[in-house]
Design a protein around this motif. Structure first.
Motif, PDB file in Angstrom:
ATOM      1  N   ALA A 119     -32.192  76.609  38.381  1.00  0.00           N
ATOM      2  CA  ALA A 119     -31.183  77.656  38.233  1.00  0.00           C
ATOM      3  C   ALA A 119     -31.082  78.030  36.762  1.00  0.00           C
ATOM      4  O   ALA A 119     -30.816  77.167  35.918  1.00  0.00           O
ATOM      5  N   ASP A 120     -31.345  79.276  36.465  1.00  0.00           N
ATOM      6  CA  ASP A 120     -31.267  79.778  35.093  1.00  0.00           C
ATOM      7  C   ASP A 120     -32.109  78.955  34.120  1.00  0.00           C
ATOM      8  O   ASP A 120     -31.676  78.652  33.003  1.00  0.00           O
ATOM      9  N   GLY A 121     -33.286  78.556  34.563  1.00  0.00           N
ATOM     10  CA  GLY A 121     -34.204  77.812  33.701  1.00  0.00           C
ATOM     11  C   GLY A 121     -33.905  76.324  33.586  1.00  0.00           C
ATOM     12  O   GLY A 121     -34.643  75.600  32.930  1.00  0.00           O
ATOM     13  N   GLN A 122     -32.849  75.863  34.220  1.00  0.00           N
ATOM     14  CA  GLN A 122     -32.487  74.445  34.217  1.00  0.00           C
ATOM     15  C   GLN A 122     -32.947  73.820  35.537  1.00  0.00           C
ATOM     16  O   GLN A 122     -32.723  74.395  36.602  1.00  0.00           O
ATOM     17  N   TRP A 123     -33.540  72.639  35.452  1.00  0.00           N
ATOM     18  CA  TRP A 123     -34.092  71.973  36.627  1.00  0.00           C
ATOM     19  C   TRP A 123     -33.338  70.672  36.894  1.00  0.00           C
ATOM     20  O   TRP A 123     -32.973  69.961  35.965  1.00  0.00           O
ATOM     21  N   THR A 124     -33.133  70.379  38.182  1.00  0.00           N
ATOM     22  CA  THR A 124     -32.569  69.090  38.587  1.00  0.00           C
ATOM     23  C   THR A 124     -33.401  68.553  39.736  1.00  0.00           C
ATOM     24  O   THR A 124     -34.066  69.299  40.448  1.00  0.00           O
ATOM     25  N   VAL A 125     -33.339  67.230  39.915  1.00  0.00           N
ATOM     26  CA  VAL A 125     -34.053  66.599  41.022  1.00  0.00           C
ATOM     27  C   VAL A 125     -33.086  65.665  41.730  1.00  0.00           C
ATOM     28  O   VAL A 125     -32.268  64.993  41.109  1.00  0.00           O
ATOM     29  N   GLY A 126     -33.170  65.645  43.057  1.00  0.00           N
ATOM     30  CA  GLY A 126     -32.302  64.789  43.854  1.00  0.00           C
ATOM     31  C   GLY A 126     -30.968  65.456  44.143  1.00  0.00           C
ATOM     32  O   GLY A 126     -30.711  66.596  43.749  1.00  0.00           O
ATOM     33  N   TRP A 127     -30.099  64.730  44.853  1.00  0.00           N
ATOM     34  CA  TRP A 127     -28.798  65.268  45.235  1.00  0.00           C
ATOM     35  C   TRP A 127     -27.724  64.193  45.045  1.00  0.00           C
ATOM     36  O   TRP A 127     -26.907  63.914  45.900  1.00  0.00           O
ATOM     37  N   LYS A 128     -27.773  63.555  43.891  1.00  0.00           N
ATOM     38  CA  LYS A 128     -26.775  62.545  43.537  1.00  0.00           C
ATOM     39  C   LYS A 128     -25.536  63.234  42.974  1.00  0.00           C
ATOM     40  O   LYS A 128     -25.509  64.447  42.782  1.00  0.00           O
ATOM     41  N   ALA A 129     -24.519  62.454  42.657  1.00  0.00           N
ATOM     42  CA  ALA A 129     -23.226  62.979  42.212  1.00  0.00           C
ATOM     43  C   ALA A 129     -23.340  63.895  40.988  1.00  0.00           C
ATOM     44  O   ALA A 129     -22.667  64.934  40.921  1.00  0.00           O
TER      45      ALA A 129
END
Length: 109
Positions: free
Chosen positions: A90-100
């Motif tokens: 999203a908007d060039g920011q990356w995340t992995v997983g679905w933790k808190a």
């Protein structure tokens, strides 16, 4: 927002439902059906390295020791379902997983 996951993944379904309730409408990329572009795969590996690999998956358990020793980019190119899910951009920011921490980022909790 782009959402990389699997239609059959419970965590991905929960994440998509939560994102929709929070007003997000991500473009969903099913890594098995749609695949992951080489550029996206390279970015995911650059951002997360070994953490991009889901070592708890059935696919991982079915690999030989030699296959498990391959670098993450090769593993994901050959077995896209090995990707830890979901991966969200999203908007060039990356995340992995679905933790808190990831939920808080996108849901504002």
């Amino acid at each position: 927002m782009r959402f990389f996951g699997l239609k059959s993944c419970d965590t991905c379904r929960k994440a998509l439902k939560s994102l929709a309730l929070a007003g997000h409408v991500p473009a969903v990329i099913d890594v098995r059906a749609d695949g992951v572009t080489e550029a996206d795969r390279a970015t995911i590996v650059a951002q997360f390295g070994d953490a991009a690999i889901n070592r708890a998956s059935t696919t991982w358990r079915g690999l030989s020791d030699a296959e498990k020793a391959a670098d993450p980019a090769s593993l994901l190119a050959t077995h896209p379902t090995l990707m830890k899910r979901p991966v969200i951009e999203a908007d060039g920011q990356w995340t992995v997983g679905w933790k808190a921490d990831v939920q808080a980022k996108y849901l504002g909790d």
